[in-house]
Write an enzyme that holds these catalytic residues in place. Structure first.
Site, mmCIF file in Angstrom:
data_model
loop_
_atom_site.group_PDB
_atom_site.id
_atom_site.type_symbol
_atom_site.label_atom_id
_atom_site.label_comp_id
_atom_site.label_asym_id
_atom_site.label_seq_id
_atom_site.Cartn_x
_atom_site.Cartn_y
_atom_site.Cartn_z
ATOM 1 N N TYR A 1 0.807 -1.229 0.000
ATOM 2 C CA TYR A 1 0.000 0.000 0.000
ATOM 3 C C TYR A 1 0.838 1.277 0.000
ATOM 4 O O TYR A 1 0.490 2.246 -0.686
ATOM 5 C CB TYR A 1 -0.999 -0.032 1.155
ATOM 6 N N GLU B 1 -8.754 -7.319 4.149
ATOM 7 C CA GLU B 1 -7.964 -8.342 3.492
ATOM 8 C C GLU B 1 -7.301 -9.278 4.505
ATOM 9 O O GLU B 1 -7.192 -10.486 4.266
ATOM 10 C CB GLU B 1 -6.927 -7.686 2.578
ATOM 11 N N ASN C 1 -6.973 -14.913 -12.559
ATOM 12 C CA ASN C 1 -8.110 -15.508 -11.848
ATOM 13 C C ASN C 1 -8.963 -16.311 -12.825
ATOM 14 O O ASN C 1 -9.243 -15.848 -13.930
ATOM 15 C CB ASN C 1 -8.993 -14.423 -11.220
#
Length: 407
Positions: A95, A137, A205
């Site tokens: 982050y 998360e 994904n």
């Protein structure tokens, strides 16, 4: 909590973000990949090339600015992004990298308009948002550990490959250590990580297309070809189709995703699934669970939209389910059927999914809808359902790739 003057300053930047958002996000990604190349494996180069990643981020930044005094309004978006971040292995230490490059990009793109007050306000706002994601998360990572027994990536072996259509192949993946798989939620996806020639890795994904409780994870992968000039072919789909053989291994992260099936509480309420192309994959898992767990008299409608019989996935599997369950109504519609598709019964009709088809198959009975497919199809179905007066709570859909506006 953000200070009120910070909230006021961020809201004042909304018109600028709406006008220059995509310019800002394009600059941001270019800058971050140059300054911090270690984060590049988290991003799909095809989405970067097509601009969908940049548009999605620009929309997310504007939405955050608009709801900065009520972040709870972004709950669904936060959950979707948090699930995606976990699937890719994004951790708290990433982050600050994003924050540093985002703030620098605001200053570099807006120039003198990016005053110190604006930079300070967005620094504070980003810090609060980052904390929201990091907390959620962390919870999801722990849930994966508790449910599936691992976080991050684990080695799986290809048990079987199965041709699903002209351009889609199914891969049956089993844990290399022989452990039993816990039940996934119908609609979830897993992340596959593969090696690249330069020694790095990349991830994608893929929705689970099998019934929960089977001894494998099944992914059904379309061999992606560059559809936009200059857009590369799918790196991971090409690797899976062309190189990954039965008995070979691949790294897999635990199931993630918030697009999951919830059966209506009313036992008589119909379920309607609308699948476009390879968007059928999460709906196949949902369909099998819905048929297995619903009352025998719940109407279940499954509409499959494809171009033609050559690229129609799961044809035999769907026909088997249609014969087995009296409450299932299967309708296959091809937009460009081949010469014998209609004649031999590969589809029941031609064209796109339209209001007349929904009226024929569903009528005016309130129903719960799940749909997945290309973005233009999602927009079209969304408009059809709004015109039918279907409440938002009864509309469930998922993007393949970065989320985009469909209203």
């Amino acid at each position: 909590m953000l200070r009120q003057d910070t909230v006021a300053i961020v809201k004042q930047t909304i018109p600028v973000l709406q006008e220059h958002g995509e310019t800002l996000t394009r600059h941001f990604y270019q800058r971050m990949f140059q300054q911090n190349p270690e984060v590049k494996p988290f991003f799909n180069p095809a989405h970067q090339k097509a601009g969908t990643q940049q548009r999605a981020l620009a929309g997310a930044i504007c939405a955050y600015a608009q709801h900065i005094d009520n972040p709870a309004a972004l709950g669904d978006a936060v959950e979707q992004i948090a699930q995606k971040h976990v699937s890719l292995g994004i951790r708290p230490e990433h982050y600050p990298i994003v924050g540093e490059n985002l703030l620098a990009s605001i200053r570099e793109v807006l120039g003198e308009a990016a005053t110190d007050d604006i930079i300070d306000a967005w620094a504070e706002a980003y810090g609060v948002l980052a904390d929201i994601f990091i907390q959620r998360e962390g919870e999801v990572f722990q849930q994966q550990e508790d449910t599936y027994g691992w976080q991050g990536f684990k080695t799986f072996v290809v048990e079987k490959r199965e041709r699903c259509s002209e351009n889609i192949e199914s891969f049956y993946l089993c844990p290399a250590d022989g452990t039993e798989l816990a039940l996934h939620q119908a609609g979830q996806y897993i992340t596959v990580r593969i090696p690249l020639p330069d020694g790095s890795t990349t991830m994608r994904n893929y929705s689970l297309s099998n019934m929960p409780g089977e001894p494998w994870f099944r992914i059904s992968v379309k061999h992606e070809r560059g559809s936009v000039e200059g857009t590369p072919d799918g790196v991971v789909s090409g690797y899976l189709h062309e190189k990954l053989k039965v008995g070979e291994s691949v790294e897999v992260a635990p199931p993630s995703g918030e697009f999951t099936l919830t059966l209506p509480q009313e036992p008589e309420k119909p379920l309607v699934f609308i699948a476009g192309g390879v968007g059928i994959t999460p709906l196949m898992s949902m369909l099998q669970v819905a048929l297995d767990e619903s009352p025998a008299d719940r109407p279940i409608v499954f509409i499959q939209a494809a171009i033609d019989g050559a690229v129609q996935p799961f044809a035999e599997e769907l026909e088997t389910l249609n014969r087995r369950y009296d409450n299932l109504a299967l309708h296959v519609r091809f937009s460009d059927p081949g010469a014998d598709d209609l004649a031999v019964g590969r589809c029941q009709s031609s064209g796109i999914v339209d209001a007349a088809l929904l009226e024929e198959l569903v009528g005016d009975t309130p129903a719960s809808y799940y749909f997945c497919g290309p973005t233009p199809m999602l927009r079209h179905v969304r408009q059809l359902l709004k015109a039918r007066g279907v409440a938002d709570r009864d509309q469930h859909f998922e993007f393949f790739g970065p989320a985009q506006a469909i209203d």
